[in-house]
Design a protein around this motif. Structure first.
Motif, PDB file in Angstrom:
ATOM      1  N   THR A 249       0.840  -1.197   0.000  1.00 52.11           N
ATOM      2  CA  THR A 249       0.000   0.000   0.000  1.00 52.11           C
ATOM      3  C   THR A 249       0.878   1.252   0.000  1.00 52.11           C
ATOM      4  O   THR A 249       2.095   1.189   0.173  1.00 52.11           O
ATOM      5  N   TRP A 250       0.230   2.383  -0.147  1.00 46.88           N
ATOM      6  CA  TRP A 250       0.961   3.654  -0.145  1.00 46.88           C
ATOM      7  C   TRP A 250       1.671   3.837   1.186  1.00 46.88           C
ATOM      8  O   TRP A 250       2.811   4.268   1.239  1.00 46.88           O
TER       9      TRP A 250
ATOM     10  N   LYS B  58       6.008   4.999   4.674  1.00 43.47           N
ATOM     11  CA  LYS B  58       5.925   5.309   6.095  1.00 43.47           C
ATOM     12  C   LYS B  58       7.252   5.782   6.679  1.00 43.47           C
ATOM     13  O   LYS B  58       7.256   6.604   7.592  1.00 43.47           O
ATOM     14  N   VAL B  59       8.372   5.318   6.156  1.00 42.67           N
ATOM     15  CA  VAL B  59       9.667   5.778   6.667  1.00 42.67           C
ATOM     16  C   VAL B  59       9.871   7.253   6.339  1.00 42.67           C
ATOM     17  O   VAL B  59      10.321   8.039   7.180  1.00 42.67           O
ATOM     18  N   ILE B  60       9.504   7.654   5.154  1.00 45.42           N
ATOM     19  CA  ILE B  60       9.655   9.053   4.742  1.00 45.42           C
ATOM     20  C   ILE B  60       8.718   9.948   5.547  1.00 45.42           C
ATOM     21  O   ILE B  60       9.118  11.013   6.035  1.00 45.42           O
ATOM     22  N   VAL B  61       7.469   9.525   5.707  1.00 47.68           N
ATOM     23  CA  VAL B  61       6.489  10.332   6.448  1.00 47.68           C
ATOM     24  C   VAL B  61       6.925  10.488   7.904  1.00 47.68           C
ATOM     25  O   VAL B  61       6.890  11.598   8.452  1.00 47.68           O
ATOM     26  N   CYS B  62       7.352   9.408   8.539  1.00 48.01           N
ATOM     27  CA  CYS B  62       7.791   9.487   9.934  1.00 48.01           C
ATOM     28  C   CYS B  62       9.058  10.324  10.081  1.00 48.01           C
ATOM     29  O   CYS B  62       9.207  11.061  11.058  1.00 48.01           O
TER      30      CYS B  62
ATOM     31  N   LEU C 231      11.426  15.330  12.025  1.00 46.95           N
ATOM     32  CA  LEU C 231      12.227  16.516  11.732  1.00 46.95           C
ATOM     33  C   LEU C 231      11.461  17.784  12.091  1.00 46.95           C
ATOM     34  O   LEU C 231      12.000  18.698  12.713  1.00 46.95           O
ATOM     35  N   LEU C 232      10.183  17.845  11.738  1.00 51.30           N
ATOM     36  CA  LEU C 232       9.378  19.026  12.054  1.00 51.30           C
ATOM     37  C   LEU C 232       9.182  19.183  13.562  1.00 51.30           C
ATOM     38  O   LEU C 232       9.234  20.302  14.080  1.00 51.30           O
ATOM     39  N   VAL C 233       8.986  18.089  14.263  1.00 56.22           N
ATOM     40  CA  VAL C 233       8.853  18.158  15.720  1.00 56.22           C
ATOM     41  C   VAL C 233      10.161  18.638  16.338  1.00 56.22           C
ATOM     42  O   VAL C 233      10.164  19.468  17.253  1.00 56.22           O
ATOM     43  N   GLY C 234      11.285  18.155  15.838  1.00 56.05           N
ATOM     44  CA  GLY C 234      12.578  18.598  16.345  1.00 56.05           C
ATOM     45  C   GLY C 234      12.825  20.079  16.105  1.00 56.05           C
ATOM     46  O   GLY C 234      13.330  20.786  16.978  1.00 56.05           O
TER      47      GLY C 234
END
Length: 63
Positions: free
Chosen positions: A14-15, A20-24, A29-32
């Motif tokens: 599935t997509w 999922k590795v890229i999305v996570c 990165l954004l949270v950091g």
């Protein structure tokens, strides 16, 4: 006698399984960056003076 082995193509991933590795990674990165910048968008107060400890003379029993 029946069929012993049936070969079929597996279902494609599935997509989410593909990305999922890229999305996570992007989410982390954004949270950091959010945590590193203070999170509220306002600058932290800079160089606020701290109280300097002073020496107070102790009273002796002779005074």
């Amino acid at each position: 006698m029946g069929v012993k082995y049936v070969l079929s193509e597996p279902t494609p991933p599935t997509w989410w399984a593909k990305n999922k590795v890229i999305v996570c990674s992007i989410a982390c990165l954004l949270v950091g960056l959010y945590i590193g910048n203070g999170g509220d968008g306002q600058a932290a107060p800079g160089n606020t003076p701290t109280p300097v400890p002073s020496i107070t003379p102790s009273r002796s029993a002779k005074d």
